[in-house]
Design an enzyme around this catalytic site. Structure first.
Site, PDB file in Angstrom:
ATOM      1  N   ARG A  23       0.867  -1.182   0.000  1.00 19.09           N
ATOM      2  CA  ARG A  23       0.000   0.000   0.000  1.00 19.09           C
ATOM      3  C   ARG A  23       0.897   1.223   0.000  1.00 19.09           C
ATOM      4  O   ARG A  23       2.078   1.148   0.301  1.00 19.09           O
ATOM      5  CB  ARG A  23      -0.931   0.042   1.215  1.00 19.09           C
ATOM      6  CG  ARG A  23      -0.249  -0.169   2.560  1.00 19.09           C
ATOM      7  CD  ARG A  23      -1.117   0.213   3.740  1.00 19.09           C
ATOM      8  NE  ARG A  23      -1.155   1.658   3.950  1.00 19.09           N
ATOM      9  CZ  ARG A  23      -0.207   2.369   4.536  1.00 19.09           C
ATOM     10  NH1 ARG A  23       0.910   1.810   4.950  1.00 19.09           N
ATOM     11  NH2 ARG A  23      -0.336   3.672   4.692  1.00 19.09           N
ATOM     12  N   GLY A  24       0.299   2.375  -0.349  1.00 19.38           N
ATOM     13  CA  GLY A  24       1.055   3.618  -0.350  1.00 19.38           C
ATOM     14  C   GLY A  24       1.461   3.983   1.063  1.00 19.38           C
ATOM     15  O   GLY A  24       0.843   3.559   2.033  1.00 19.38           O
ATOM     16  N   THR A  28       2.427   2.460   9.260  1.00 21.93           N
ATOM     17  CA  THR A  28       1.198   2.971   9.848  1.00 21.93           C
ATOM     18  C   THR A  28       0.791   2.049  10.978  1.00 21.93           C
ATOM     19  O   THR A  28       1.417   1.020  11.210  1.00 21.93           O
ATOM     20  CB  THR A  28       0.079   3.120   8.797  1.00 21.93           C
ATOM     21  OG1 THR A  28      -0.978   3.905   9.360  1.00 21.93           O
ATOM     22  CG2 THR A  28      -0.476   1.772   8.348  1.00 21.93           C
ATOM     23  N   ALA A  92      -5.596   8.358   8.379  1.00 19.81           N
ATOM     24  CA  ALA A  92      -4.532   7.997   7.443  1.00 19.81           C
ATOM     25  C   ALA A  92      -5.154   7.355   6.209  1.00 19.81           C
ATOM     26  O   ALA A  92      -6.126   6.605   6.314  1.00 19.81           O
ATOM     27  CB  ALA A  92      -3.561   7.012   8.095  1.00 19.81           C
ATOM     28  N   VAL A  93      -4.575   7.652   5.046  1.00 22.79           N
ATOM     29  CA  VAL A  93      -5.024   7.035   3.796  1.00 22.79           C
ATOM     30  C   VAL A  93      -3.822   6.351   3.156  1.00 22.79           C
ATOM     31  O   VAL A  93      -2.769   6.966   2.994  1.00 22.79           O
ATOM     32  CB  VAL A  93      -5.614   8.082   2.816  1.00 22.79           C
ATOM     33  CG1 VAL A  93      -5.944   7.432   1.478  1.00 22.79           C
ATOM     34  CG2 VAL A  93      -6.854   8.734   3.409  1.00 22.79           C
ATOM     35  N   GLY A 105      -7.055   1.369   2.085  1.00 21.81           N
ATOM     36  CA  GLY A 105      -7.995   2.482   2.127  1.00 21.81           C
ATOM     37  C   GLY A 105      -7.650   3.460   3.220  1.00 21.81           C
ATOM     38  O   GLY A 105      -6.573   4.041   3.226  1.00 21.81           O
ATOM     39  N   LEU A 106      -8.569   3.627   4.194  1.00 24.36           N
ATOM     40  CA  LEU A 106      -8.315   4.615   5.233  1.00 24.36           C
ATOM     41  C   LEU A 106      -8.490   4.035   6.624  1.00 24.36           C
ATOM     42  O   LEU A 106      -9.164   3.029   6.818  1.00 24.36           O
ATOM     43  CB  LEU A 106      -9.193   5.859   5.037  1.00 24.36           C
ATOM     44  CG  LEU A 106     -10.708   5.751   5.125  1.00 24.36           C
ATOM     45  CD1 LEU A 106     -11.198   5.676   6.561  1.00 24.36           C
ATOM     46  CD2 LEU A 106     -11.338   6.964   4.468  1.00 24.36           C
ATOM     47  N   CYS A 123       3.558   7.074   8.862  1.00 21.65           N
ATOM     48  CA  CYS A 123       3.646   7.420   7.443  1.00 21.65           C
ATOM     49  C   CYS A 123       4.960   8.114   7.097  1.00 21.65           C
ATOM     50  O   CYS A 123       5.048   8.830   6.106  1.00 21.65           O
ATOM     51  CB  CYS A 123       2.462   8.291   7.015  1.00 21.65           C
ATOM     52  SG  CYS A 123       0.882   7.654   7.576  1.00 21.65           S
TER      53      CYS A 123
END
Length: 170
Positions: A23-24, A28, A92-93, A105-106, A123
């Protein structure tokens, strides 16, 4: 630079589970008291770029904040993602997209134990604080309480109707 294996050992020693994910974003935290929304969408069918999709997820979280009386919540310009209140990250996304299909997702902090964030650089952003709905509204805000208003905000942004909110949760 950072030592990923050392980080993983340190976090496991604190009692955290550790997962690598496509994920981006960097590191997290997911835990109790967070609303996680991981829509699985075909961006090609929706005519959305990945950046526009991230913006739409942020807009859904912002719509929830407005409904809860937190109009000061903001998205920040790239490279930042997520939703922020007074310089502290509330939501956070981090998304992944493969063959136009989204995953991840978030994560929105409702009544999350924010001390977990003291152990990581969320992040990869040094020196930014983290907050929660409970902290901002000065009362205990549960995930259950905000699920329905979040789904309403999601429907508004994505101009869709979720057939049954219960099914989309459970």
């Amino acid at each position: 630079g950072p030592d990923p294996a050392g980080e993983e050992r340190r976090l496991r020693a604190l009692g955290a589970e550790f997962r690598r994910a496509a994920r981006g974003g960097l590191l997290t935290f997911h835990g109790p008291g967070q609303l996680l929304a991981y829509p699985v969408l075909d961006l090609r069918r929706l005519g959305l770029s990945l950046r526009a999709y991230v913006g739409a997820l942020e807009a859904a979280a912002l719509g929830l904040c407005r409904r809860l009386g937190l109009p000061a919540a903001r998205a920040r310009p790239p490279p930042y993602t997520g939703v922020w209140l007074r310089g502290r990250k509330l939501c956070a996304v981090g998304v992944h997209c493969g063959r136009h299909i989204t995953s991840h997702g978030l994560a929105l902090n409702c009544c999350t134990d924010l001390t977990w964030f003291d152990h990581i650089v969320p992040c990869g952003l040094e020196g930014t604080g983290v907050t929660s709905l409970s902290e901002e509204l000065q009362r205990h805000v549960t995930v259950d309480e905000i699920t329905e208003p979040f789904l309403d905000a999601f429907e508004e942004v994505f101009q869709c109707t979720l057939t049954s909110h219960e099914e989309s949760i459970g």
